[in-house]
Design an enzyme around this catalytic site. Structure first.
Site, mmCIF file in Angstrom:
data_model
loop_
_atom_site.group_PDB
_atom_site.id
_atom_site.type_symbol
_atom_site.label_atom_id
_atom_site.label_comp_id
_atom_site.label_asym_id
_atom_site.label_seq_id
_atom_site.Cartn_x
_atom_site.Cartn_y
_atom_site.Cartn_z
ATOM 1 N N SER A 195 -17.347 -51.857 13.060
ATOM 2 C CA SER A 195 -16.121 -51.062 13.035
ATOM 3 C C SER A 195 -14.933 -51.996 13.110
ATOM 4 O O SER A 195 -15.007 -53.065 13.718
ATOM 5 C CB SER A 195 -16.083 -50.076 14.203
ATOM 6 N N HIS A 220 -8.579 -49.015 8.724
ATOM 7 C CA HIS A 220 -9.749 -48.755 9.575
ATOM 8 C C HIS A 220 -11.001 -48.727 8.719
ATOM 9 O O HIS A 220 -10.986 -48.222 7.590
ATOM 10 C CB HIS A 220 -9.589 -47.409 10.288
ATOM 11 N N ASN A 232 -15.516 -48.330 9.203
ATOM 12 C CA ASN A 232 -16.693 -48.182 10.061
ATOM 13 C C ASN A 232 -17.891 -47.824 9.197
ATOM 14 O O ASN A 232 -17.823 -46.874 8.411
ATOM 15 C CB ASN A 232 -16.465 -47.097 11.121
ATOM 16 N N TYR A 233 -18.963 -48.579 9.331
ATOM 17 C CA TYR A 233 -20.228 -48.227 8.683
ATOM 18 C C TYR A 233 -21.334 -48.361 9.712
ATOM 19 O O TYR A 233 -21.407 -49.355 10.439
ATOM 20 C CB TYR A 233 -20.489 -49.092 7.449
ATOM 21 N N HIS A 239 -7.547 -46.533 -3.335
ATOM 22 C CA HIS A 239 -8.490 -45.473 -3.701
ATOM 23 C C HIS A 239 -9.308 -45.839 -4.936
ATOM 24 O O HIS A 239 -10.504 -45.517 -5.011
ATOM 25 C CB HIS A 239 -7.737 -44.156 -3.908
ATOM 26 N N ARG A 271 -19.089 -50.814 25.727
ATOM 27 C CA ARG A 271 -18.094 -51.698 26.341
ATOM 28 C C ARG A 271 -16.692 -51.147 26.069
ATOM 29 O O ARG A 271 -16.249 -51.069 24.917
ATOM 30 C CB ARG A 271 -18.233 -53.103 25.763
#
Length: 348
Positions: free
Chosen positions: A116, A130, A132-133, A164, A304
């Site tokens: 992330s 941003h 995240n995978y 895009h 964490r």
């Protein structure tokens, strides 16, 4: 053992795995290696782009099982603060936030890994971004999720279109319906309901993707993403195909974001632009603390805290009942860019 017999056993095993839609036996290690490499590649690319600051790495262990490595960049030429994290955790029970959508995973131990990232540039003309995978397994249940989205503070059509288009190309290499479905889901997900306002200009977002899931697996059956997914119908996929899709999406990040930074990083700005940037960062904080699934999952699994909250900007401000002056770039951001747009064909 006779080679033909071995090959027959392997072929039979492959048929069984595919028929049951199970992941390969080395699924966890393969995804882990990919997201670690993605973290490495992104950090290297961002350090080169910034030219001043480097990432500080902190490795951490989770008492219940697993750990990760958090990398944070601060006080750079381009990036005021940002983080690129890797985590790998496991435990006996999935948190409530996951079980709401996948109740069939209840009663199984889980494994989750992913990367992330959130970057907060210094110059207000450079957008926050941003990514995240992630990958989950819980007994026989597995899925991929993630996405990437852009949060500009000042509206530039060419930036939105480039971002895009690059993401769409990564999606189209695997299925023509991925981008239109996941773009709609992204517009729905990164939305501050209490403000009735989008966080940014979106990108793609998806979750709970396995061989049996619809393209949209979200909470709103009447949304634009749900309606589109229903029209498309079931898209047959297996673990290998979804893993390949995740890799393409992750590897498209630097080509999608770096050219935007290069165009905007030296744009002059003053107190007005800086104050507006800090004001809009407040929306980012609100979303991450109220709605973000990654934040909720991390806190519910005793992750964490410093790593979970690295997504928050170093400086932010709130202003009571702020209204942008009509006809200004600040007004255009709210009136146009924070509304769902067909950025691929946008002519504004």
């Amino acid at each position: 053992m006779n080679r033909k017999i071995v090959m027959s056993i392997q072929a039979a095993s492959k048929v069984v795995t595919e028929s049951q839609n199970l992941p390969p036996t080395d699924s966890r290690e393969r995804v882990k290696q990919f997201v670690q490499k993605l973290q490495d590649d992104i950090c290297a690319g961002l350090e080169q782009l910034d030219g001043k600051a480097s990432f500080r790495e902190d490795s951490w262990q989770r008492e219940e099982g697993g750990g990760g490595r958090s990398r944070v960049i601060r006080d750079g030429r381009v990036f005021e603060q940002g983080g690129v994290n890797f985590s790998e955790v496991w435990g006996d029970t999935l948190p409530p936030a996951i079980l709401v959508q996948r109740p069939e995973a209840a009663g199984h131990g889980f494994y989750a890994t992913g990367t992330s990232m959130v970057l907060h540039p210094r110059n207000p003309y450079v957008p926050t971004v941003h990514l995240n995978y992630r990958y989950f397994e819980a007994g026989p249940v597995w899925w991929f999720g993630g996405g990437v989205d852009l949060t500009p503070y000042y509206p530039f059509t060419e930036d939105a279109v480039h971002f895009h288009q690059t993401i769409k190309q990564a999606c189209d290499a695997h299925h023509s319906e991925y981008y239109p479905a996941f773009k709609r889901w992204c517009d729905e997900y990164f939305y501050l309901k209490h403000r009735q306002e989008a966080r940014g200009i979106g990108g793609i977002f998806f979750d709970y993707q396995d061989g049996n899931s619809p393209l949209y697996f979200g909470p709103n059956p009447n949304s634009s993403a749900a309606e589109y997914s229903n029209k498309v119908g079931k898209v047959a996929r297996n673990w290998e195909e979804l893993f390949a899709f995740i890799q393409s999406c992750g590897n498209s990040f630097l080509p999608a974001y770096v050219p935007i930074v290069e165009r905007r990083q030296n744009t002059e700005y003053g107190e007005r632009e800086r104050n507006f940037q800090l004001y809009r960062r407040g929306r980012y904080v609100e979303f991450n603390l109220v709605y973000d699934r990654g934040t909720i999952f991390g806190l519910q699994t005793n992750g964490r805290t410093e790593s979970i909250l690295m997504s928050l900007p170093p400086l932010v401000r709130w202003e009571y009942c702020y209204q942008a002056e009509p006809g200004t770039p600040e007004a255009k951001l709210t009136e146009v860019f924070l509304k769902p747009q067909d950025w691929i064909n946008y002519q504004g």
